[in-house]
Design an enzyme around this catalytic site. Structure first.
Site, PDB file in Angstrom:
ATOM      1  N   GLU A 196     -99.617  33.418 -85.069  1.00 54.32           N
ATOM      2  CA  GLU A 196     -98.996  33.331 -86.393  1.00 54.32           C
ATOM      3  C   GLU A 196     -97.994  32.195 -86.388  1.00 54.32           C
ATOM      4  O   GLU A 196     -97.816  31.506 -85.378  1.00 54.32           O
ATOM      5  CB  GLU A 196     -98.316  34.645 -86.762  1.00 54.32           C
ATOM      6  CG  GLU A 196     -97.281  35.119 -85.750  1.00 54.32           C
ATOM      7  CD  GLU A 196     -96.794  36.537 -86.034  1.00 54.32           C
ATOM      8  OE1 GLU A 196     -96.950  37.026 -87.158  1.00 54.32           O
ATOM      9  OE2 GLU A 196     -96.245  37.150 -85.100  1.00 54.32           O
TER      10      GLU A 196
ATOM     11  N   LYS B 159     -90.739  44.506 -86.166  1.00 53.44           N
ATOM     12  CA  LYS B 159     -89.923  43.450 -86.782  1.00 53.44           C
ATOM     13  C   LYS B 159     -88.488  43.556 -86.258  1.00 53.44           C
ATOM     14  O   LYS B 159     -87.573  44.027 -86.948  1.00 53.44           O
ATOM     15  CB  LYS B 159     -89.970  43.548 -88.302  1.00 53.44           C
ATOM     16  CG  LYS B 159     -89.502  42.284 -89.022  1.00 53.44           C
ATOM     17  CD  LYS B 159     -89.805  42.367 -90.497  1.00 53.44           C
ATOM     18  CE  LYS B 159     -89.303  41.147 -91.251  1.00 53.44           C
ATOM     19  NZ  LYS B 159     -90.076  39.921 -90.941  1.00 53.44           N
TER      20      LYS B 159
ATOM     21  N   TYR C 204     -85.251  44.602 -88.695  1.00 54.71           N
ATOM     22  CA  TYR C 204     -84.823  44.094 -89.999  1.00 54.71           C
ATOM     23  C   TYR C 204     -86.004  44.028 -90.956  1.00 54.71           C
ATOM     24  O   TYR C 204     -87.168  44.121 -90.563  1.00 54.71           O
ATOM     25  CB  TYR C 204     -84.155  42.730 -89.858  1.00 54.71           C
ATOM     26  CG  TYR C 204     -85.095  41.552 -89.727  1.00 54.71           C
ATOM     27  CD1 TYR C 204     -85.324  40.691 -90.800  1.00 54.71           C
ATOM     28  CD2 TYR C 204     -85.743  41.275 -88.522  1.00 54.71           C
ATOM     29  CE1 TYR C 204     -86.170  39.603 -90.680  1.00 54.71           C
ATOM     30  CE2 TYR C 204     -86.586  40.191 -88.395  1.00 54.71           C
ATOM     31  CZ  TYR C 204     -86.794  39.352 -89.476  1.00 54.71           C
ATOM     32  OH  TYR C 204     -87.643  38.274 -89.350  1.00 54.71           O
TER      33      TYR C 204
END
Length: 284
Positions: free
Chosen positions: A179, A147, A32
């Protein structure tokens, strides 16, 4: 009611459906992108397309339509949903096929879905007060650079943060921050150096990350791309995250301990201002 796009058709959201055999549903076999919309225009769209192609290539999924078609679809959804400020989500899966761990025939039609979210991006109360963040072990798979739609662990981490009265979680592997749950993470040292993890398979190669680091370069700020330890956060002058939905978002607390003076720092605020200005100027 929103208009969404599913496999060539614009439909009311209540009439939009995909197959129960879609591999995105059965295997999280899809990718996505999410693109920021400001002033009815798309921010960093070319960079999002570039990352989309990289993710598709890593999973050996052929693009379902051309880049020009994707731009037309994004713009049509902006018009039909009257989006001035918000987000557009795009998902591509390998398509619908009988359940099997092996990939279906390459001729299987891919599934392409896009939908919009109206959202106040610029006037964000969290950005005004700063985020409270916890640290949590990073238990994701080791291809975080792709992703994909498999977002269960980041969702669990976000819920853990909420249960502990925080806004988000920073993921930690071997003592070093990778992250955030849906953003890239940064600290600013007391000498003004911006530190963020270097690109690898351990983190998403953030589109906003790239743009914000370019802003930092233009401002002649010093940047170090390297892992930083959890212990370094408490010694930092400030901290922040970057993402398409959060832009540059200050962090003022980590695991209950105050960062800096407990207020959004000057570098984060300056980068947020410059990034917004740049985005307005370059959106298409």
């Amino acid at each position: 009611m929103r208009t969404v796009y599913v496999n060539g058709s614009y439909l009311p959201e209540t009439e939009a459906h995909v197959s129960i055999f879609d591999r995105g549903f059965l295997f999280a076999d899809g990718v996505y992108e999410v693109t920021l919309v400001l002033g009815g225009k798309l921010v960093d769209f070319a960079a999002h397309l570039h990352r989309l192609h990289r993710s598709l290539n890593e999973l050996r999924i052929a693009p379902p339509v051309s880049d020009d078609d994707l731009l037309d679809i994004h713009r049509a959804l902006i018009r039909q949903n009257q989006i001035d400020e918000g987000l557009i989500y795009l998902q591509v899966t390998r398509g619908a096929a009988d359940r099997d761990f092996l990939f279906p025939d390459a001729a299987t039609p891919r599934t392409l879905v896009l939908f919009t979210q109206k959202k106040a991006i610029l006037n964000n109360p969290v950005a005004e007060r700063g985020q409270r963040v916890i640290t949590i072990e990073d238990l994701r798979w080791r291809r975080c650079d792709i992703k994909t739609v498999q977002l269960l662990y980041p969702s669990l981490a976000k819920m853990e943060a909420k249960s502990r009265g925080a806004d988000d979680a920073w993921l930690v592997r071997d003592g070093f921050v990778t992250e955030g749950t849906s953003n890239n993470a940064y600290i600013v040292t007391r000498n003004g150096t911006i530190v963020t993890r270097d690109l690898s398979t351990d983190i998403l190669h953030g589109v906003t990350r790239h743009s914000v680091l370019q802003c930092a370069h233009d401002l002649q700020l010093k940047v170090e791309e390297r892992p930083f330890a959890v212990g370094e956060i408490g010694e930092a002058a400030e901290a922040f995250t970057t993402s398409s939905s959060g832009l540059v978002n200050p962090v003022v607390e980590i695991d209950g301990a105050t960062i800096g003076d407990g207020n959004p720092g000057p570098i984060a605020k300056r980068l947020r201002h410059i990034y917004i200005q740049r985005s307005r100027d370059t959106a298409i």
